[in-house]
Structures are given as C-alpha cells and as structure tokens.
Design a protein around this motif. Structure first.
Motif, short mmCIF file in Angstrom:
data_model
loop_
_atom_site.label_atom_id
_atom_site.label_comp_id
_atom_site.label_asym_id
_atom_site.label_seq_id
_atom_site.Cartn_x
_atom_site.Cartn_y
_atom_site.Cartn_z
N ALA A 93 29.49 -4.58 2.82
CA ALA A 93 29.76 -3.21 2.62
C ALA A 93 31.21 -3.56 1.61
N LEU A 94 31.02 -3.03 0.16
CA LEU A 94 31.92 -3.47 -0.51
C LEU A 94 31.60 -1.75 -1.49
N PRO A 95 33.30 -2.23 -1.94
CA PRO A 95 33.55 -0.74 -2.74
C PRO A 95 32.44 -0.77 -4.01
N ARG A 96 32.24 0.12 -4.37
CA ARG A 96 30.70 0.54 -5.54
C ARG A 96 32.05 -0.02 -6.30
N LYS A 97 32.58 0.05 -6.51
CA LYS A 97 33.82 -0.39 -7.82
C LYS A 97 33.49 -1.97 -8.16
N THR A 98 34.85 -2.66 -7.25
CA THR A 98 34.50 -3.73 -6.10
C THR A 98 32.85 -4.45 -7.12
N ILE A 99 31.23 -3.80 -6.44
CA ILE A 99 30.34 -4.87 -6.60
C ILE A 99 29.80 -4.53 -8.03
N ASP A 100 30.65 -3.90 -9.25
CA ASP A 100 29.98 -3.52 -10.54
C ASP A 100 31.11 -4.73 -11.05
N GLU A 101 32.14 -4.41 -10.75
CA GLU A 101 32.93 -5.58 -11.75
C GLU A 101 32.78 -7.38 -11.45
N ARG A 102 31.95 -7.29 -9.41
CA ARG A 102 31.45 -8.91 -9.37
C ARG A 102 30.57 -9.88 -10.58
N PHE A 103 29.60 -8.14 -10.32
CA PHE A 103 28.35 -8.87 -10.75
C PHE A 103 27.79 -8.05 -11.69
N GLY A 104 28.89 -8.24 -12.94
CA GLY A 104 28.86 -7.18 -13.92
C GLY A 104 27.80 -6.23 -14.49
N VAL A 105 27.67 -4.88 -13.55
CA VAL A 105 26.73 -4.01 -13.99
C VAL A 105 27.04 -3.01 -13.38
N SER A 106 26.96 -1.64 -14.60
CA SER A 106 27.19 -0.61 -13.78
C SER A 106 26.75 0.70 -13.73
N ALA A 107 26.82 1.83 -13.55
CA ALA A 107 26.47 2.47 -12.98
C ALA A 107 25.96 2.52 -11.80
N ASN A 126 23.18 -3.17 -3.04
CA ASN A 126 22.58 -1.67 -3.05
C ASN A 126 23.99 -1.35 -3.72
N ALA A 127 23.88 0.25 -3.78
CA ALA A 127 24.73 0.81 -4.39
C ALA A 127 26.57 0.87 -3.72
N GLU A 128 26.53 0.57 -2.08
CA GLU A 128 27.75 0.06 -1.89
C GLU A 128 27.96 -0.70 -1.25
N THR A 129 26.69 -1.74 -0.69
CA THR A 129 26.55 -2.55 -0.30
C THR A 129 25.99 -4.37 -0.85
N LEU A 130 26.38 -5.42 -0.39
CA LEU A 130 25.47 -6.32 -0.66
C LEU A 130 24.52 -7.04 0.29
N SER A 131 23.51 -7.48 -0.25
CA SER A 131 22.39 -7.55 1.36
C SER A 131 22.38 -9.47 0.59
N VAL A 132 22.46 -10.30 1.97
CA VAL A 132 22.57 -11.60 1.20
C VAL A 132 21.65 -11.92 2.93
#
Lengths: 98, 449, 292
Positions: B209-223, B247-253
C-alpha cells in the motif's frame, strides 16, 4: 533473528493473508518417506513455509496457512510422500488482491 | 472417506445418466470458466458454474496486466464497467544485473482512453465481475464447491463431476474444465502429458500500500494511468523473471521462479523477492510501502509444446488448465488467453449441444487455431525455452549491462571504444561466444519475428 | 405465555435464527481509525453459524420450521442463500441502509426492527436463536432488547442446547469453569457461544436450489434514538468507591487495600520447547478458565 531493517517477519507477512482454516488437513506427509529424502525441496520451495525438517530427518508439516499452489507435491522427490488435495469448498486461502 | 481433489484422485465410473442435470458444467469461475459459462448461457443452455472458493477470484493470482480486447466479443464496452485499478500507459522491460539495470521504457497515452489496451485489477474484483455477467445470462454459480472427480461411463464418456458436498454428483452433457494450473480433472481424463514440474513456475507476489499521490509521483503517471514493469535477471540465477505494476493505491511486486530451479537453489522465494526489493532500481519505487497481502500461485509456462489435449469425450479444457499462459519474455499474458479459450470452449460446446452431437466439440480446437489463442502460442512455441534458457537468464543480463555501461562510461583521455569491441569484450567476460549470441539472436528473430 | 409455547402441542413451532452479517476481517486504518470492510469476506460469525445449526436441529426435533433472518444491506443475500442451502425452511432479509459510521449503535432499534419484521412476516416465534454478540454491530444488547420486544424469556452464553420431550435445556458457561444448567421456558431468545458443534455442510441439491431461490425482503429501519449532548468535557472517569476494610488495625487495613499477602494464582511464564508440553499447558489453562 537475522531480520533486516525494513523487512517484516514471516509471521507478519502471513498474518496479512486471509485463511479460513478447515477442520481436516488437506496436506498429509508420510515422514517415513522423507527420512530417506536428501533434497527436501518442499522445505524451502513452499512459499508459505509449511514444511519444517525435524532432527530425526522427518518433516513436520502445517496445512493452516497454505496458498494451495501445489509447489510442494510437484517438487517432491519422494513420489507419494505428500498427499495433497484442495481443501473443502469455501475453506482455505482467500485472496483479495490476487 | 471425504471426497477431495488432488493429484491422486481418479474418475468415477457411472452409468450414462438418463437425463443430465445440466446441459453443461463449467468447473472453475475464473476468466476461462466465466467466459465459457457466459457463451453457453447466452446460447440458451443450462449451465452450472462451480467454484471452489467462497467467491470467484478468491483463489486466483495474476502477474500484472489484463488485456481485455477479446472481451469486445463478449461484453460491448466492457472497459466502461470492468473493475479496473489503472490503465497501463507505460510499459517497461528491465534487465537487472548486480546493482545495475537497463530499462526500455515505452509510454503511450493512446492506451489511457477508450478502447484502451491493458489494465491492472484485483482478481477478486475482476473474476467476480465476469462471473456476475455469466450469472445474469442465466448460469448458476455454485461457490464453495470443489469438483473432486470426473464422472465417466464405461465407454469413457465424461458425463459430469462429483463435488465435495453431500449428495454431490452432478451430471451434464458437456464438462468444461477450467480448474486452473493444477487441473486434476484434465489429469483424471488422461489429457495431460509428461512432467509438469519441468515447465511450471511459481509466482509470488506482494501487494504494497502507498498513497495514490505517491504512486503517481514515483511512476510519473496521473489519474487512472498505470505502469507495468517486466524484469529479467532478478531471480538469482533461477530461471524466471520479475514484475512490478501499479494499482490505484497499491503496488504489486513479484517474482516468477521455475520450480526445478527453485528446488535446486535451496533459496526461499520471499528472500529472493526481498533482494529484488532492495535493488537500487526498485527500492526507491517500493520504499515505505506497507504490505497488505502476500500471495503465491503456480503458472503453466511451457507454452504450446506442453499443452494437454484440449478435447476429450464430453470434455473441453481451457485457461490455465490447458496451459494457456504466454510467457515469452517481452510478452507475458495469461488472462486474455484464458478469456479467449474459455469463450471458444463455450461456443464449441453450445453448437455441439444445439446439434446434439458431441463430435462437434472438436470445433473447439479449430476455433482456437484460427484465433490468437493457439496462433500466438504456436508462433511463440520456442519462446519459453529461449527466455528460460541458461544464457538468457544468467549471462545476457550482465552482458547487456556491461555493454551499456561501457558505452556510457567516459574514460577520457581514452577515446571511446567501438560498440563491436565492447560487445566482444563483455561477451567474453560472461562466457558467451559470438556464435551463441548470433544463434540466439536468430532464434529470437524466428520466434518473435 | 404457555399458550404460545410449542410444548402445548401447538402445530408448527417457529424457530427464528438471527444471523449478523459482518466482515470478520475488516481492516482498521491505524492512522485515521477508519474501518474498511469488504462484502466478499463478510458473512455470519462462528457463533451465528452455531446458532443456525442449533436452530436446524431443534426445528427438526420439534417438527417445526427454522427461518433465518438477517438485518443487513443487499450484499447479505449470499448469507441467506447459504442458510437456505443448509436446510432453513425460509429466509428473510430486513433491508437497511449500508452502515454509516456516524450513526450510533442501538441494540434497542435493531431489536425493534427485527421484532416488527418477524411478527409481520413470520408470526410469533417460539424460539429465537442468535450467536453471542450478534444481530447488531456486536454490542451484545440485541438479544435482551429482543426478548423485551417479544415479551419472552432470555438466556445467553449457552454452550449446549437441546430440545427433547417438549423441553428446551441448555448449558450456560460461567466464569471460572462453572456451568449452569438451564431449563428454558418458551418462548425464549437464546444466544449461543461458538462451541460444541459446527454448521453442517449443505448438500449439492439444496445448494443448487438455494442459488436461484427468491430471497424475500422487507424494509426496516434502525433509526437510533437521537443523542442529546448535555455537556462536552474531557472524559474523567469517576473515582471508584471501595468500602473500607473491616480490620481494626490500620496496618492490616492498609495491607488489605493493597492486596498484599492475599492468596491468589500468580501469573506464570511458561517456556517449553516441547510442543506436547505446550499443548498440555494451553489445555490446562483453557480447562481452568472453563472454556473446555
């Protein structure tokens, strides 16, 4: 106890998974066969760490936190040492984020 | 004695039922089973859809992306209603060696809007959604029920399944086995050849789990845009690969590890995964994320040459049960093949039922061959061998990283070395002859070309 | 009262089993305290499943009907289908709005909604069964309120329940390993602990029938009584008054107050590598506390 900073313990890792434990085990190991097994591949290959070697050369097994993947019986060198089946319907692992 | 489904279970010999309970039984409410049940129910046949989990998807794990194009044939505008975590608009192939990595990164905004391309999802949601369509069409979903044994007549015709419920025999004219990678039903029917461990891999996955915004920033994506990363060289020499997707608010590795290699390595899967998560290219992406689920599942990665026979007497096999997983390095697909094979199995069964002639089930094979399902597999039949080969797994990642490092390390006042010289040097260092390199390149061209 | 009971030979006694639809694996956000639940994992608690099994057996023994009732949103339909498959003669869902964390719990309102729906749709029940801490959000007050609503007897904490020769007998768990034998007058509301028996596995034919059965729904509301805030101040629990010890000597009074020299079971830390020994320790403990 050689847990590195940032890792979580294996117990905590498994505690995140929903298991509905059936009354009867769906894995049964014939440890007589295991005593003559030199590889004991199930011990480290099982992603749920269900198989523990004993001092007498046998295998102590759990079934409660099983992912039901089938790795153990496929890597088992002892032929029929592991009697494996799916748990009863509705029991066993329940993935939410699979 | 309680009824169970396992490697030791066998078919039961029964009399030909006078009037079967259903036209068709589909075993397994995954993507293959639900697609098959949907086709059959829409054609007006009575269908029972058996599922051993408490709900569809409860037992299922996948490795990254659902390519839903084939759903165009089943559910118009599926992309408007399918439970999607993110639409993949950025796709990376990463080669790792030690603390180095080389990534090919592709982005297309075309994939972020209708009709879309690939999506990430949770199987509990996706599988339940598709099974819901089958139910709406009239299929009867029976959850928490394991199909333990095939019911077979003396003459060898499959006429139903035994379940683990009391009074649990269920008969039908056609049985479609979509019971997953372990497919004990296909084995009971004698359709599965050879040594399964040799071409089966273990997938292990962490959902973080990671906040949606953090995922957007780390992976360079939005919405609702997402990223899928496929990795090679991250498995400590065990044949396999890795993946990371958003995912929306998680990563799967996760990792995919060849069973034989894993058994011989003496390593534990979660340890190898922990090492991947510490790699300098991965660690910044997953840092600080909290584990919400750990999962594991087997994957049939052998491709075309290891598939079981797909048609039995009164029985069709689809999805993972039929080894319909394409693990060809740059392409890693499974759910779409499950959907496709299930759909065609349902279609073939429906027309055989309508014609009242089970010989019509053979149509299934023809439908698969004339579509992507078997065409892709046939074309890429050599790919699993190449991708899981010792050179590809243990030597090429280092070779590639050496080559690229040599190209971009500036050693002034020494002049830049030529690429050919670098290639020769790094090939030598990793024990690869230029002849082997050329041969693999040619095999690659022939396979993928 | 006796006129309503089935022992009077009245035909078709009605056993109602209340099943609380709940997610036993709800996640709680450690920062916000927000509860995330997933309808996929939701279902009856183990105690409720036990209650259903008791209900099925008692209805069978008494030649009556067993009806499973839940007060829950639409996602709970699966739970009722399972109850039907296990052998319930009928089911009923009292429809309520999805859970809103801002609305306070109210066992009384839950009980009222259930009693109204049961009376209107099913008639006067002879026996209402539920798991301990059931029916509402686990406050444990619903069975008592329900007994009041239905004007009948109540028994709780039951570990055994049997019906024979027109009599309902039960075993109730008390603290310190004690048991209480009860003869329960009917009609009654009984709540059972998850002990002694497990819910039967539904047969395939009844499961198939339940999959397509119509699930009756009645509207219900659990409007809690509005909460009036009289004053808002930090919580300061009142001091607990203790009677002064009777001893004449001040030193003895002091000793009595501190609890020193008093006989009691000291806490122990048991460390053993032997699994069998550890299991024995655990079993002894559970027996000592009356769980076994």
């Amino acid at each position: 106890m050689n847990q590195r900073y940032g890792d979580i313990s294996f117990e905590d890792r498994m505690a995140q998974v929903d298991f509905r434990v059936a009354e009867e085990p769906h894995i049964v190991v014939d440890t007589d066969v295991c005593r003559s097994c030199t590889t004991k591949a199930c011990v480290h290959a099982c992603p749920a760490n269900l198989f523990v070697p004993t001092a007498e050369g046998g295998i102590l097994f759990n079934y409660e936190q099983c992912f039901e993947c089938g790795t153990c019986y496929l890597v088992c060198d002892g032929g029929d040492a592991i009697s494996w089946s799916y748990p009863d319907g509705g029991q066993g692992v329940v993935f939410r984020h699979g | 004695m309680r009824e169970r489904a396992g490697p030791a279970s066998t078919a039961v010999i029964v009399d030909q039922p006078r009037r079967p309970d259903f036209d068709a039984i589909v075993v397994g409410a995954g993507p293959a089973g639900s697609a098959a049940a949907l086709e059959l129910a829409r054609a007006g046949h009575s269908v029972a859809l058996l599922e051993r989990g408490p709900f569809p998807g409860a037992k299922n794990v996948y490795g990254g992306v659902v390519y839903g194009r084939v759903l165009d044939e089943l559910i118009p505008r599926w992309y408007d209603e399918m439970p999607v975590q993110r639409w993949v608009t950025r796709r990376q192939t990463m080669v790792l060696d030690g603390e180095r990595s080389m990534t090919v990164d592709f982005r297309s905004q075309n994939w972020g809007s209708a009709p879309y391309n690939g999506a990430t999802t949770y199987r509990a949601e996706f599988d339940e959604w598709l099974a819901g369509h089958a139910q709406k069409a009239g299929a009867v979903l029976v959850p928490s029920t394991v199909a333990t044994r095939l019911l077979r007549t003396e003459s060898g015709r499959i006429v139903g399944v035994r379940t683990d419920r009391p009074d649990g025999d269920l008969t039908a004219t056609v049985v479609i086995a979509c019971d997953g990678v372990n497919s004990f039903l296909a084995k009971q029917a004698g359709l599965v050849p050879g040594d399964q461990a040799a071409h089966t891999t273990l997938g292990v996955k962490e959902t973080l789990a990671l906040p949606r915004k953090t995922i957007d920033e780390r992976f360079g994506v939005s919405a609702n845009e997402g990223v899928d990363i496929e990795m090679l060289g991250c498995t400590q020499g065990i044949p396999g690969g890795g993946f990371l997707y958003t995912n929306a608010e998680t990563l799967s590795v996760g990792l995919v590890l060849g069973l034989r290699g894993l058994a011989e390595s003496g390593r534990r899967p979660e340890e190898i995964l922990a090492e991947l998560k510490r790699h300098p290219s991965i660690q910044p992406l997953v840092r600080g994320a909290e584990l919400v689920e750990y999962s594991a599942h087997l994957i049939p990665e052998g491709g075309y040459d290891t598939m079981p026979r797909l048609v039995g007497d009164g029985l069709l096999v689809a999805g993972d049960a039929a080894a319909m997983c394409l693990a060809a390095g740059i392409w890693l697909e499974g759910v779409n093949f499950a959907l496709g094979s299930g759909m065609y199995a349902g279609r073939a069964a429906a027309s055989a039922l309508a014609a009242g002639d089970l010989a019509g089930l053979r149509e299934y094979k023809r439908l698969l061959e004339s579509s992507f399902v078997l065409a892709d597999h046939k074309k890429l039949r050599k790919a699993p061998g190449l991708v899981l080969s010792e050179r590809m797994q243990r030597r090429y990642p280092g070779l590639v990283c050496d080559l690229v490092e040599g190209m971009f390390t500036v050693e002034n006042p020494r002049p830049k070395p030529g690429v050919r010289k670098l290639l020769r040097a790094s090939a030598k260092r990793h024990g690869v002859t230029l002849r082997e390199l050329a041969r693999d390149a040619l095999t690659g061209l022939r396979t993928f070309g | 009262m006796a006129a309503r009971a089935w022992c009077s030979g009245m035909a078709d006694p009605l056993v109602v089993v209340l099943l609380r639809w709940t997610d036993a694996r709800a996640r709680i956000d450690p920062l916000s305290g927000e509860v995330e639940s997933d309808p996929r994992g939701a279902g009856p608690s183990e105690a409720d499943r036990c209650a259903l099994e008791h209900g099925l057996r008692i209805a069978e023994a008494a030649g009556g009907r067993c009806v499973a009732v839940t007060l829950a949103p639409e996602e709970a339909t699966e739970l009722l289908r399972d109850a039907l498959a296990c052998g319930a003669d009928a089911v009923l869902r009292v429809a309520v709005a999805p859970w809103d964390p801002r609305v306070p719990d109210s066992g009384a309102a839950t009980a009222r909604a259930l009693a109204t729906a049961i009376r209107a749709e099913l008639g006067e029940p002879s026996l209402v069964l539920t798991g301990d801490h059931s029916a509402d959000r686990g406050t444990g007050s619903t069975p008592a309120f329900l007994a009041a609503e239905l004007d009948c007897a109540q028994a709780l904490g039951l570990v055994r329940l049997s019906y024979a020769d027109g009599e309902l007998r039960a075993l109730r768990r008390l603290d310190r390993g004690r048991r209480e034998r009860l003869a329960i007058p009917l009609p009654a509301v009984c709540s059972v602990e998850p002990a002694g028996l497990r819910l039967r596995r539904a047969s395939l034919p009844s499961t198939l029938a339940a999959r397509t059965a119509a699930i009756p729904v009645v509207a219900g509301t659990v409007e809690a009584e509005p909460v009036t805030a009289h004053a808002a101040r930090p919580l300061r629990p009142r001091a607990k008054e203790l009677p002064a010890p009777r001893e004449a000597d001040p030193r003895l009074r002091l000793l009595r107050l501190t609890g020193a020299h008093e006989e009691r079971e000291p806490p122990r830390v048991v460390v053993t590598d032997d699994p069998a020994e550890a299991a024995d320790e655990l079993l002894d403990y559970l027996r000592g506390k009356g769980y076994l």
